[in-house]
Design an enzyme around this catalytic site. Structure first.
Site, PDB file in Angstrom:
ATOM      1  N   ASP A   1      10.704   5.718   2.322  1.00  0.00           N
ATOM      2  CA  ASP A   1      11.179   4.351   2.616  1.00  0.00           C
ATOM      3  C   ASP A   1      11.193   4.142   4.128  1.00  0.00           C
ATOM      4  O   ASP A   1      10.992   5.097   4.897  1.00  0.00           O
ATOM      5  CB  ASP A   1      12.602   4.130   2.042  1.00  0.00           C
ATOM      6  CG  ASP A   1      12.901   2.665   1.713  1.00  0.00           C
ATOM      7  OD1 ASP A   1      12.877   1.837   2.636  1.00  0.00           O
ATOM      8  OD2 ASP A   1      13.125   2.363   0.534  1.00  0.00           O
TER       9      ASP A   1
ATOM     10  N   ASP B   1       6.269   4.311   5.754  1.00  0.00           N
ATOM     11  CA  ASP B   1       5.865   2.908   5.784  1.00  0.00           C
ATOM     12  C   ASP B   1       4.565   2.841   4.991  1.00  0.00           C
ATOM     13  O   ASP B   1       3.546   3.408   5.405  1.00  0.00           O
ATOM     14  CB  ASP B   1       5.649   2.449   7.229  1.00  0.00           C
ATOM     15  CG  ASP B   1       5.207   0.983   7.311  1.00  0.00           C
ATOM     16  OD1 ASP B   1       4.712   0.440   6.292  1.00  0.00           O
ATOM     17  OD2 ASP B   1       5.334   0.399   8.402  1.00  0.00           O
TER      18      ASP B   1
ATOM     19  N   ASN C   1       6.431   1.570  -5.554  1.00  0.00           N
ATOM     20  CA  ASN C   1       7.564   0.670  -5.799  1.00  0.00           C
ATOM     21  C   ASN C   1       7.886  -0.235  -4.609  1.00  0.00           C
ATOM     22  O   ASN C   1       8.412  -1.327  -4.805  1.00  0.00           O
ATOM     23  CB  ASN C   1       8.800   1.520  -6.158  1.00  0.00           C
ATOM     24  CG  ASN C   1      10.087   0.724  -6.088  1.00  0.00           C
ATOM     25  OD1 ASN C   1      10.408  -0.035  -6.999  1.00  0.00           O
ATOM     26  ND2 ASN C   1      10.816   0.857  -4.984  1.00  0.00           N
TER      27      ASN C   1
ATOM     28  N   TYR D   1       4.206 -14.623  -3.240  1.00  0.00           N
ATOM     29  CA  TYR D   1       4.697 -13.371  -3.845  1.00  0.00           C
ATOM     30  C   TYR D   1       3.973 -13.156  -5.169  1.00  0.00           C
ATOM     31  O   TYR D   1       3.488 -12.055  -5.463  1.00  0.00           O
ATOM     32  CB  TYR D   1       6.212 -13.479  -4.057  1.00  0.00           C
ATOM     33  CG  TYR D   1       6.839 -12.291  -4.767  1.00  0.00           C
ATOM     34  CD1 TYR D   1       7.130 -11.118  -4.083  1.00  0.00           C
ATOM     35  CD2 TYR D   1       7.145 -12.350  -6.126  1.00  0.00           C
ATOM     36  CE1 TYR D   1       7.700 -10.032  -4.742  1.00  0.00           C
ATOM     37  CE2 TYR D   1       7.719 -11.273  -6.781  1.00  0.00           C
ATOM     38  CZ  TYR D   1       7.998 -10.119  -6.089  1.00  0.00           C
ATOM     39  OH  TYR D   1       8.557  -9.044  -6.737  1.00  0.00           O
TER      40      TYR D   1
HETATM   41  N1  LIG Z   1      14.466  -7.395  -8.019  1.00  0.00           N
HETATM   42  C1  LIG Z   1      13.642  -8.120  -8.752  1.00  0.00           C
HETATM   43  O1  LIG Z   1      14.063  -9.147  -9.321  1.00  0.00           O
HETATM   44  C2  LIG Z   1      12.215  -7.703  -8.945  1.00  0.00           C
HETATM   45  C3  LIG Z   1      11.476  -8.368  -9.927  1.00  0.00           C
HETATM   46  C4  LIG Z   1      10.140  -8.016 -10.127  1.00  0.00           C
HETATM   47  C5  LIG Z   1       9.576  -7.022  -9.355  1.00  0.00           C
HETATM   48  N2  LIG Z   1      10.295  -6.380  -8.386  1.00  0.00           N
HETATM   49  C6  LIG Z   1       9.627  -5.368  -7.591  1.00  0.00           C
HETATM   50  O2  LIG Z   1      10.297  -4.135  -7.714  1.00  0.00           O
HETATM   51  C7  LIG Z   1      10.116  -3.359  -6.515  1.00  0.00           C
HETATM   52  C8  LIG Z   1      11.470  -2.891  -6.012  1.00  0.00           C
HETATM   53  O3  LIG Z   1      12.252  -4.032  -5.698  1.00  0.00           O
HETATM   54  P1  LIG Z   1      13.847  -4.032  -5.592  1.00  0.00           P
HETATM   55  O4  LIG Z   1      14.332  -5.171  -6.385  1.00  0.00           O
HETATM   56  O5  LIG Z   1      14.378  -2.687  -5.823  1.00  0.00           O
HETATM   57  O6  LIG Z   1      13.992  -4.463  -4.047  1.00  0.00           O
HETATM   58  P2  LIG Z   1      14.786  -3.804  -2.817  1.00  0.00           P
HETATM   59  O7  LIG Z   1      14.602  -4.760  -1.708  1.00  0.00           O
HETATM   60  O8  LIG Z   1      16.162  -3.435  -3.236  1.00  0.00           O
HETATM   61  O9  LIG Z   1      13.967  -2.462  -2.566  1.00  0.00           O
HETATM   62  C9  LIG Z   1      12.690  -2.478  -1.990  1.00  0.00           C
HETATM   63  C10 LIG Z   1      12.565  -1.237  -1.133  1.00  0.00           C
HETATM   64  O10 LIG Z   1      11.261  -1.245  -0.537  1.00  0.00           O
HETATM   65  C11 LIG Z   1      11.410  -0.821   0.809  1.00  0.00           C
HETATM   66  N3  LIG Z   1      10.286  -1.253   1.652  1.00  0.00           N
HETATM   67  C12 LIG Z   1      10.020  -2.499   2.119  1.00  0.00           C
HETATM   68  N4  LIG Z   1       8.938  -2.470   2.899  1.00  0.00           N
HETATM   69  C13 LIG Z   1       8.506  -1.184   2.922  1.00  0.00           C
HETATM   70  C14 LIG Z   1       7.429  -0.506   3.557  1.00  0.00           C
HETATM   71  N5  LIG Z   1       6.572  -1.153   4.371  1.00  0.00           N
HETATM   72  N6  LIG Z   1       7.286   0.815   3.343  1.00  0.00           N
HETATM   73  C15 LIG Z   1       8.159   1.489   2.554  1.00  0.00           C
HETATM   74  N7  LIG Z   1       9.208   0.906   1.937  1.00  0.00           N
HETATM   75  C16 LIG Z   1       9.372  -0.410   2.129  1.00  0.00           C
HETATM   76  C17 LIG Z   1      12.741  -1.424   1.243  1.00  0.00           C
HETATM   77  O11 LIG Z   1      13.256  -0.792   2.425  1.00  0.00           O
HETATM   78  C18 LIG Z   1      13.596  -1.199   0.006  1.00  0.00           C
HETATM   79  O12 LIG Z   1      14.256   0.051   0.034  1.00  0.00           O
HETATM   80  C19 LIG Z   1       9.360  -4.273  -5.546  1.00  0.00           C
HETATM   81  O13 LIG Z   1       7.988  -3.976  -5.577  1.00  0.00           O
HETATM   82  C20 LIG Z   1       9.612  -5.661  -6.114  1.00  0.00           C
HETATM   83  O14 LIG Z   1       8.621  -6.580  -5.734  1.00  0.00           O
HETATM   84  C21 LIG Z   1      11.613  -6.699  -8.184  1.00  0.00           C
END
Ligand SMILES: NC(=O)c1ccc[n+]([C@@H]2O[C@H](COP(=O)([O-])OP(=O)(O)OC[C@H]3O[C@@H](n4cnc5c(N)ncnc54)[C@H](O)[C@@H]3O)[C@@H](O)[C@H]2O)c1
Length: 267
Positions: free
Chosen positions: A37, A63, A90, A160
């Site tokens: 992360d 990253d 993820n 998105y």
């Molecule tokens: N929460 C929702 O409603 C939802 C719905 C559909 C899909 N998703 C997808 O699920 C996945 C996880 O989302 P979440 O809800 O846990 O969000 P979150 O924001 O809690 O977690 C996302 C994580 O990705 C990390 N991140 C961001 N940019 C990064 C990079 N360049 N390199 C490495 N890490 C990076 C962030 O620091 C964070 O820890 C994402 O791909 C998101 O698009 C989420």
């Protein structure tokens, strides 16, 4: 729950949210996990919590847009544990702006993390996944975090949605290319509905601004009313699906998408 005994997993964006919960469940299922992360303090804390409860976890700064970071993360997994069986792409970012409002910088960030990050992870991890698949009856596994916004259009978050649509089809193409090459790497996507994480909260704030209510609680209630099952999702709902797709129980699944949305896209 599906078991992952003896497997080694690398998860991007797993300091918190869905990725963090998945790392915990994977460790409980018997996997050794490497958490990557940008959020170093949160990532170390998540790894420490897993280790404190008897699991095996390491944290690495990753990253997903940087090749060198992927190399370091893969090297950590293979030097510590001798192999890599599972990749969970993820990491993701959300920008809730319309086609006419989003800036080029915001668009480039969305594409870099949500699409380039998934492509790079897949490309960089393929050699190690391919190698470990030689010793596994059901091969290695990639699980990509898409979204229901990658299956149906989104009137509020079109950019998105475009990136997640890309992840949906890249998953299928990866499954086909790696199968054609005989790599024995399964590749599937998971499609969460609206999940209560930091990103989930960001979506409510963005919707509140764009619909004019300016109250995230109002947009949260509006979204909740569209979920047939009657509640929003939590990270654990999605983590269970990811563990299944990564496990040998999904040994005949590749190129598939698992929808976990409380029925939102069934209507
Ligand atoms: N929460 C929702 O409603 C939802 C719905 C559909 C899909 N998703 C997808 O699920 C996945 C996880 O989302 P979440 O809800 O846990 O969000 P979150 O924001 O809690 O977690 C996302 C994580 O990705 C990390 N991140 C961001 N940019 C990064 C990079 N360049 N390199 C490495 N890490 C990076 C962030 O620091 C964070 O820890 C994402 O791909 C998101 O698009 C989420």
């Amino acid at each position: 729950m599906a078991r992952l005994d003896g497997k080694v997993a690398l998860l991007s964006g797993a300091a918190r949210g869905i990725g963090g919960e998945t790392a915990k469940l994977m460790a409980q299922a018997g996997a050794k996990v490497v958490i990557g992360d940008l959020l170093d303090d949160a990532g170390r804390a998540t790894a420490a919590a897993i280790n404190a409860s008897g699991g095996i976890a390491d944290y690495v700064h990753l990253d997903v847009t940087k090749e060198d970071d992927w190399t370091a993360a893969i090297n950590l997994a293979t030097s510590r544990h001798g192999k890599l069986d599972i990749l969970v792409n993820n990491a993701g970012v959300f920008i809730g702006k319309g086609i006419e409002e989003i800036s080029m910088a915001e668009w480039n960030l969305l594409v870099a993390v949500n699409m380039t990050g998934v492509f790079l992870g897949t490309k960089m991890c393929a050699p190690a996944l391919r190698e470990s698949a030689k010793n596994s009856e059901h091969g290695s596994a990639i699980v990509n975090l898409a979204s229901i916004a990658g299956i149906v259009g989104s009137q509020l978050d079109p950019l998105y949605s475009m990136t997640k649509g890309g992840v949906t089809l890249f998953t299928k193409s990866t499954a086909l290319e790696f199968s054609r090459k005989g790599y024995r790497i399964r590749c599937n996507s998971i499609h969460p509905g609206v999940i209560e994480t930091d990103m989930g909260a960001q979506t409510f704030v963005a919707r509140a601004q764009r619909t004019g209510s300016n109250d995230p609680n109002v947009s949260r209630k509006t979204v909740l009313d569209t979920v047939p099952w009657g509640r929003l999702g939590v990270a654990n709902d999605i983590a269970k699906g990811i563990v299944f797709l990564a496990s040998d129980d999904a040994g005949y699944m590749t190129g598939a998408g698992l929808v976990v949305d409380g029925g939102m896209t069934a209507t």
